[in-house]
Design a protein around this motif. Structure first.
Motif, PDB file in Angstrom:
ATOM      1  N   MET A   1       0.822  -1.184   0.000  1.00 27.74           N
ATOM      2  CA  MET A   1       0.000   0.000   0.000  1.00 27.74           C
ATOM      3  C   MET A   1       0.873   1.257   0.000  1.00 27.74           C
ATOM      4  O   MET A   1       0.528   2.231  -0.644  1.00 27.74           O
ATOM      5  CB  MET A   1      -0.918  -0.037   1.219  1.00 27.74           C
ATOM      6  N   ASP A   2       1.988   1.223   0.702  1.00 23.39           N
ATOM      7  CA  ASP A   2       2.848   2.396   0.767  1.00 23.39           C
ATOM      8  C   ASP A   2       3.495   2.725  -0.575  1.00 23.39           C
ATOM      9  O   ASP A   2       3.814   3.871  -0.840  1.00 23.39           O
ATOM     10  CB  ASP A   2       3.950   2.201   1.814  1.00 23.39           C
ATOM     11  N   ALA A   3       3.681   1.724  -1.418  1.00 22.60           N
ATOM     12  CA  ALA A   3       4.350   1.946  -2.696  1.00 22.60           C
ATOM     13  C   ALA A   3       3.414   2.532  -3.757  1.00 22.60           C
ATOM     14  O   ALA A   3       3.882   2.965  -4.806  1.00 22.60           O
ATOM     15  CB  ALA A   3       4.941   0.634  -3.206  1.00 22.60           C
ATOM     16  N   LEU A   4       2.127   2.563  -3.497  1.00 19.27           N
ATOM     17  CA  LEU A   4       1.167   3.064  -4.484  1.00 19.27           C
ATOM     18  C   LEU A   4       0.929   4.558  -4.295  1.00 19.27           C
ATOM     19  O   LEU A   4       0.553   5.000  -3.217  1.00 19.27           O
ATOM     20  CB  LEU A   4      -0.168   2.327  -4.341  1.00 19.27           C
ATOM     21  N   ASN A   5       1.154   5.317  -5.348  1.00 20.71           N
ATOM     22  CA  ASN A   5       0.837   6.738  -5.310  1.00 20.71           C
ATOM     23  C   ASN A   5      -0.533   6.923  -5.937  1.00 20.71           C
ATOM     24  O   ASN A   5      -0.671   6.992  -7.146  1.00 20.71           O
ATOM     25  CB  ASN A   5       1.892   7.557  -6.056  1.00 20.71           C
ATOM     26  N   MET A   6      -1.553   6.971  -5.110  1.00 21.54           N
ATOM     27  CA  MET A   6      -2.923   7.051  -5.601  1.00 21.54           C
ATOM     28  C   MET A   6      -3.394   8.492  -5.802  1.00 21.54           C
ATOM     29  O   MET A   6      -4.485   8.711  -6.305  1.00 21.54           O
ATOM     30  CB  MET A   6      -3.860   6.331  -4.630  1.00 21.54           C
ATOM     31  N   GLU A   7      -2.597   9.467  -5.369  1.00 25.66           N
ATOM     32  CA  GLU A   7      -2.958  10.881  -5.483  1.00 25.66           C
ATOM     33  C   GLU A   7      -4.389  11.118  -4.986  1.00 25.66           C
ATOM     34  O   GLU A   7      -5.206  11.739  -5.659  1.00 25.66           O
ATOM     35  CB  GLU A   7      -2.766  11.373  -6.910  1.00 25.66           C
ATOM     36  N   LEU A   8      -4.677  10.617  -3.802  1.00 21.28           N
ATOM     37  CA  LEU A   8      -6.040  10.674  -3.269  1.00 21.28           C
ATOM     38  C   LEU A   8      -6.553  12.099  -3.120  1.00 21.28           C
ATOM     39  O   LEU A   8      -7.732  12.358  -3.367  1.00 21.28           O
ATOM     40  CB  LEU A   8      -6.111   9.941  -1.928  1.00 21.28           C
ATOM     41  N   ALA A   9      -5.686  13.033  -2.749  1.00 23.81           N
ATOM     42  CA  ALA A   9      -6.125  14.414  -2.563  1.00 23.81           C
ATOM     43  C   ALA A   9      -6.535  15.070  -3.874  1.00 23.81           C
ATOM     44  O   ALA A   9      -7.163  16.128  -3.877  1.00 23.81           O
ATOM     45  CB  ALA A   9      -5.024  15.228  -1.890  1.00 23.81           C
ATOM     46  N   GLU A  10      -6.216  14.437  -4.987  1.00 23.32           N
ATOM     47  CA  GLU A  10      -6.602  14.951  -6.309  1.00 23.32           C
ATOM     48  C   GLU A  10      -7.901  14.318  -6.807  1.00 23.32           C
ATOM     49  O   GLU A  10      -8.404  14.678  -7.864  1.00 23.32           O
ATOM     50  CB  GLU A  10      -5.484  14.699  -7.328  1.00 23.32           C
ATOM     51  N   ARG A  11      -8.450  13.381  -6.067  1.00 24.58           N
ATOM     52  CA  ARG A  11      -9.690  12.688  -6.442  1.00 24.58           C
ATOM     53  C   ARG A  11     -10.877  13.336  -5.743  1.00 24.58           C
ATOM     54  O   ARG A  11     -10.779  13.734  -4.584  1.00 24.58           O
ATOM     55  CB  ARG A  11      -9.642  11.218  -6.029  1.00 24.58           C
ATOM     56  N   ARG A  12     -11.979  13.422  -6.433  1.00 25.47           N
ATOM     57  CA  ARG A  12     -13.201  13.932  -5.808  1.00 25.47           C
ATOM     58  C   ARG A  12     -13.925  12.834  -5.049  1.00 25.47           C
ATOM     59  O   ARG A  12     -14.475  13.060  -3.972  1.00 25.47           O
ATOM     60  CB  ARG A  12     -14.131  14.530  -6.865  1.00 25.47           C
ATOM     61  N   ILE A  13     -13.895  11.592  -5.603  1.00 23.56           N
ATOM     62  CA  ILE A  13     -14.570  10.461  -4.960  1.00 23.56           C
ATOM     63  C   ILE A  13     -13.696   9.219  -5.085  1.00 23.56           C
ATOM     64  O   ILE A  13     -13.160   8.942  -6.157  1.00 23.56           O
ATOM     65  CB  ILE A  13     -15.945  10.172  -5.608  1.00 23.56           C
ATOM     66  N   PHE A  14     -13.559   8.489  -3.975  1.00 20.18           N
ATOM     67  CA  PHE A  14     -12.933   7.166  -4.003  1.00 20.18           C
ATOM     68  C   PHE A  14     -13.564   6.313  -2.920  1.00 20.18           C
ATOM     69  O   PHE A  14     -14.257   6.824  -2.029  1.00 20.18           O
ATOM     70  CB  PHE A  14     -11.399   7.228  -3.880  1.00 20.18           C
ATOM     71  N   VAL A  15     -13.376   5.007  -3.025  1.00 22.10           N
ATOM     72  CA  VAL A  15     -14.059   4.097  -2.116  1.00 22.10           C
ATOM     73  C   VAL A  15     -13.125   2.954  -1.723  1.00 22.10           C
ATOM     74  O   VAL A  15     -12.238   2.584  -2.495  1.00 22.10           O
ATOM     75  CB  VAL A  15     -15.367   3.565  -2.768  1.00 22.10           C
ATOM     76  N   LEU A  16     -13.316   2.436  -0.527  1.00 20.47           N
ATOM     77  CA  LEU A  16     -12.601   1.267  -0.031  1.00 20.47           C
ATOM     78  C   LEU A  16     -13.624   0.234   0.414  1.00 20.47           C
ATOM     79  O   LEU A  16     -14.544   0.549   1.181  1.00 20.47           O
ATOM     80  CB  LEU A  16     -11.701   1.630   1.156  1.00 20.47           C
ATOM     81  N   LEU A  17     -13.471  -0.989  -0.077  1.00 22.97           N
ATOM     82  CA  LEU A  17     -14.299  -2.117   0.346  1.00 22.97           C
ATOM     83  C   LEU A  17     -13.380  -3.152   0.972  1.00 22.97           C
ATOM     84  O   LEU A  17     -12.338  -3.485   0.392  1.00 22.97           O
ATOM     85  CB  LEU A  17     -15.001  -2.756  -0.856  1.00 22.97           C
ATOM     86  N   THR A  18     -13.707  -3.658   2.142  1.00 25.45           N
ATOM     87  CA  THR A  18     -12.915  -4.720   2.761  1.00 25.45           C
ATOM     88  C   THR A  18     -13.847  -5.850   3.174  1.00 25.45           C
ATOM     89  O   THR A  18     -14.975  -5.617   3.621  1.00 25.45           O
ATOM     90  CB  THR A  18     -12.128  -4.225   3.988  1.00 25.45           C
ATOM     91  N   GLU A  19     -13.342  -7.076   3.010  1.00 29.43           N
ATOM     92  CA  GLU A  19     -14.127  -8.257   3.386  1.00 29.43           C
ATOM     93  C   GLU A  19     -13.212  -9.307   3.998  1.00 29.43           C
ATOM     94  O   GLU A  19     -12.116  -9.551   3.498  1.00 29.43           O
ATOM     95  CB  GLU A  19     -14.788  -8.890   2.169  1.00 29.43           C
ATOM     96  N   SER A  20     -13.668  -9.896   5.065  1.00 34.49           N
ATOM     97  CA  SER A  20     -13.032 -11.081   5.642  1.00 34.49           C
ATOM     98  C   SER A  20     -14.174 -12.009   6.042  1.00 34.49           C
ATOM     99  O   SER A  20     -15.347 -11.682   5.839  1.00 34.49           O
ATOM    100  CB  SER A  20     -12.141 -10.699   6.838  1.00 34.49           C
ATOM    101  N   GLU A  21     -13.840 -13.136   6.605  1.00 31.95           N
ATOM    102  CA  GLU A  21     -14.885 -14.103   6.935  1.00 31.95           C
ATOM    103  C   GLU A  21     -15.910 -13.490   7.899  1.00 31.95           C
ATOM    104  O   GLU A  21     -15.587 -13.138   9.028  1.00 31.95           O
ATOM    105  CB  GLU A  21     -14.283 -15.359   7.553  1.00 31.95           C
TER     106      GLU A  21
END
Length: 117
Positions: A1-21
């Motif tokens: 995750m640290d290696a990804l430059n997602m430029e989140l502050a430049e996005r108007r909308i983004f989403v995170l989905l997480t699933e485990s048992e």
């Protein structure tokens, strides 16, 4: 995750989905004023294919319309709690690590990030 430059502050909308048992979480981030984001959240037992549906929506959109608005409509079936407003995340770890850690150590889980408009 640290290696990804997602430029989140430049996005108007983004989403995170997480699933485990037996546990699923959804975080919908939307820029509301300047560099602040409203985060709407949902937790439950299953996302019931929402990750795949988001992927299909992105591919069908082909960059023509605001895919974030389309994804918001798709996620309307999840009763999210009222949004909390926070400063723009500095990076992906700041935005997502807390939600991912909430699934616990030694837990197999899936995380899906959708960078929208």
């Amino acid at each position: 995750m640290d290696a990804l430059n997602m430029e989140l502050a430049e996005r108007r909308i983004f989403v995170l989905l997480t699933e485990s048992e037996g546990r699923a979480q959804l975080r919908f981030f939307e820029q509301v004023e300047g560099k602040k984001y409203a985060i709407s959240a949902w937790s439950g037992g299953s996302l019931d294919g929402a990750g795949g549906a988001i992927g299909d929506t992105i591919l069908k959109n082909k960059g023509i319309n605001c895919v974030g608005e389309q994804v918001r409509g798709l996620l309307a079936r999840f009763p999210m709690v009222s949004p909390t407003t926070v400063p723009a995340p500095a990076n992906a770890r700041a935005a997502f690590a807390h939600t991912i850690r909430a699934h616990g150590e030694d837990t197999f889980m899936r995380a899906t990030f959708a960078l929208l408009c």
